[in-house]
Design an enzyme around this catalytic site. Structure first.
Site, mmCIF file in Angstrom:
data_model
loop_
_atom_site.group_PDB
_atom_site.id
_atom_site.type_symbol
_atom_site.label_atom_id
_atom_site.label_comp_id
_atom_site.label_asym_id
_atom_site.label_seq_id
_atom_site.Cartn_x
_atom_site.Cartn_y
_atom_site.Cartn_z
ATOM 1 N N TYR A 1 16.218 4.465 -0.692
ATOM 2 C CA TYR A 1 14.774 4.364 -0.940
ATOM 3 C C TYR A 1 14.031 4.779 0.315
ATOM 4 O O TYR A 1 14.336 4.309 1.416
ATOM 5 C CB TYR A 1 14.392 2.933 -1.323
ATOM 6 C CG TYR A 1 12.914 2.774 -1.612
ATOM 7 C CD1 TYR A 1 12.349 3.323 -2.763
ATOM 8 C CD2 TYR A 1 12.085 2.086 -0.727
ATOM 9 C CE1 TYR A 1 10.991 3.180 -3.023
ATOM 10 C CE2 TYR A 1 10.728 1.942 -0.987
ATOM 11 C CZ TYR A 1 10.192 2.488 -2.131
ATOM 12 O OH TYR A 1 8.846 2.357 -2.391
ATOM 13 N N ASP B 1 16.320 7.228 8.304
ATOM 14 C CA ASP B 1 15.241 6.321 7.914
ATOM 15 C C ASP B 1 15.572 4.922 8.427
ATOM 16 O O ASP B 1 16.353 4.193 7.834
ATOM 17 C CB ASP B 1 15.099 6.329 6.390
ATOM 18 C CG ASP B 1 13.974 5.439 5.892
ATOM 19 O OD1 ASP B 1 13.462 4.623 6.683
ATOM 20 O OD2 ASP B 1 13.608 5.551 4.711
ATOM 21 N N LYS C 1 7.686 -1.351 9.632
ATOM 22 C CA LYS C 1 7.936 -2.790 9.650
ATOM 23 C C LYS C 1 7.838 -3.384 11.043
ATOM 24 O O LYS C 1 6.749 -3.610 11.556
ATOM 25 C CB LYS C 1 9.266 -3.091 8.957
ATOM 26 C CG LYS C 1 9.275 -2.648 7.465
ATOM 27 C CD LYS C 1 10.522 -3.090 6.763
ATOM 28 C CE LYS C 1 10.605 -2.511 5.348
ATOM 29 N NZ LYS C 1 9.636 -3.058 4.394
#
Length: 448
Positions: free
Chosen positions: A144, A236, A265
């Site tokens: 994702y 990622d 994040k």
């Protein structure tokens, strides 16, 4: 006695009238309705009915330090906010944060800050295409990379298709999904399309597929294949960055060097953030120094930059990683013991401060000592033939039991978990050994 959640139910009823499915992110729509949080307190959240929960969602990863900002972080945030909300002009603190990341992550020589992990991966894909002059990207099935058209693709490399309505099939044709941990599939797709592959985009660990670890040598194979065909290796690290592997991130833990890394994040200290870092000659392709357009009104937001810098400095100066990793290991070891005795078909996964129990359908024995603190893809482990090696392995498990029975049960026990089996769970600096023991007791109660 069931917890009173009348206020959460009433808020959800109101939300259904004004927001699709009553939520602003699809993963928040839990059964039978979400818990509406009023406040956070260390490792806990308190809902609108006054119920207190041990929190392992942790904002889906950003809250490495827990819900209470240390004094230094709170002071930095308050100072930045008091000086003005934002300016649309450069500030010193964004330079300070950029220098911190460049200093601690060897593969990053330059960095550009954006506003979300999705925006970071969108920009990274555009950068890879602009830098190489190629169109196609390779992604992992079950991986994702945010809500973007280039990666919301399913199927395989020969039959890619959009995984959601609203994306033209022509977009999906440029995306080549392959199974994670499958070197042969990676080589085959490069043999067929290598001259038009701009990059391989992958997480170091599949963090939105119940946590799937890489097999030994897999990331090295990606690196070698990208070098052979002139494609970029884009890692990622939105979830793993500054959580797995400490300040050196997961790429340091696994000993690999990507061309480009995406962050999010934790790098924003709990505020909206994303970033794209990598070799200077690649990152400088972003406008205005290069031809790849990238811009954003809120990019480098001073409050976010201040929060991110103060958070990472706190981590560098304190025992944050020793603490969270030790608790994560204790939790995974305890879960492995419970699962081996009560549900041997399930697999405990995770590393550092990430953890999960995957409700699988294994027929082999329980995890061996080599994987007692979470699946390591060790071929000598008794569970190895059935451990999750791809996103599909996790999706094929007992996801309904996890969603509809397990998560609600844990919520009644005062343990807040993500909405589904596919999302990671996180330990924070605010968690304690007593919290871990309480959590293990709740898991044991479910499996008894």
């Amino acid at each position: 006695m069931a917890r009173n959640r009348e206020n959460s139910r009433a808020l959800y009823d109101r939300a259904l009238s004004v927001m699709p499915a009553g939520v602003n992110s699809s993963v928040r729509a839990t059964q039978p309705y979400p818990t509406f949080v009023r406040s956070g307190d260390g490792a806990h959240v308190i809902d609108h009915d006054g119920n207190r929960y041990l929190d392992y969602v942790m904002g889906y990863g950003p809250l490495l330090l827990g819900h209470d900002m240390p004094e230094s972080v709170a002071a930095a945030v308050q100072r930045a906010a008091s000086e003005g909300p934002m300016y649309g002009a450069p500030t010193e603190v964004e330079v300070d944060l950029a220098e911190f990341v460049v200093r601690h992550v060897p593969s990053v020589e330059m960095i550009r800050f954006v506003n979300s992990g999705t925006e970071a991966t969108v920009s990274a894909v555009r950068l890879a295409r602009g830098h190489t002059g190629r169109n196609k990207i390779v992604v992992m099935q079950g991986g994702y990379h945010g809500a973007q058209e280039s990666t919301l693709v399913e199927g395989d490399a020969e039959h890619p298709r959009p995984s959601t309505s609203g994306i033209p099939q022509s977009f999906a044709e440029h995306t080549l999904p392959v199974p994670f941990n499958d070197e042969e599939a990676l080589r085959e797709v490069f043999e067929r399309h290598g001259d038009d592959i701009a990059c391989v985009l992958t997480e170091p660990i599949l963090g939105n597929s119940g946590i799937v670890m890489p097999e030994e040598g897999y990331h090295e194979a990606i690196r070698e294949t990208c070098d052979e065909y002139g494609a970029l290796y884009v890692l990622d690290e939105v979830i793993t960055g500054f959580r797995v592997g400490g300040l050196g991130c997961a790429q340091g833990k696994f000993g690999v060097t990507p061309d480009v890394t995406t962050f999010g994040k934790i790098v924003g200290g709990g505020f909206p953030v994303g970033a794209i870092g990598g070799r200077s000659e690649i990152i400088e392709q972003f406008s205005p120094s290069g031809d790849v357009f990238q811009s954003g009104t809120f990019s480098g937001h001073p409050v976010t930059m201040a929060a991110g810098l103060a958070t990472l400095e706190f981590c560098a100066e304190n025992d944050v990683y020793d603490h969270v990793n030790a608790l994560g290991e204790r939790l995974r070891e305890g879960l492995t013991d419970i699962v081996a005795d009560r549900a041997p078909e399930y697999t405990v996964v995770g590393t550092d401060s990430m953890f999960k129990v995957v409700f699988g359908r294994a027929n082999t024995g329980p995890q061996s000592d080599c994987c007692s603190a979470g699946c390591r893809q060790d071929p000598t482990c008794e569970r190895s033939p059935d451990c999750p090696k791809t996103g599909a392995d996790v999706a094929d498990g007992e996801t309904q039991r996890w969603d509809r029975l397990f998560r609600p049960f844990m919520e009644e026990q005062g343990i807040l978990l993500p909405a589904n089996q596919m999302e990671s769970q996180f330990v924070s600096y605010a968690h304690t050994e007593a919290d871990i023991e309480e959590t293990l007791e709740a898991y044991e109660a479910f499996f008894s």
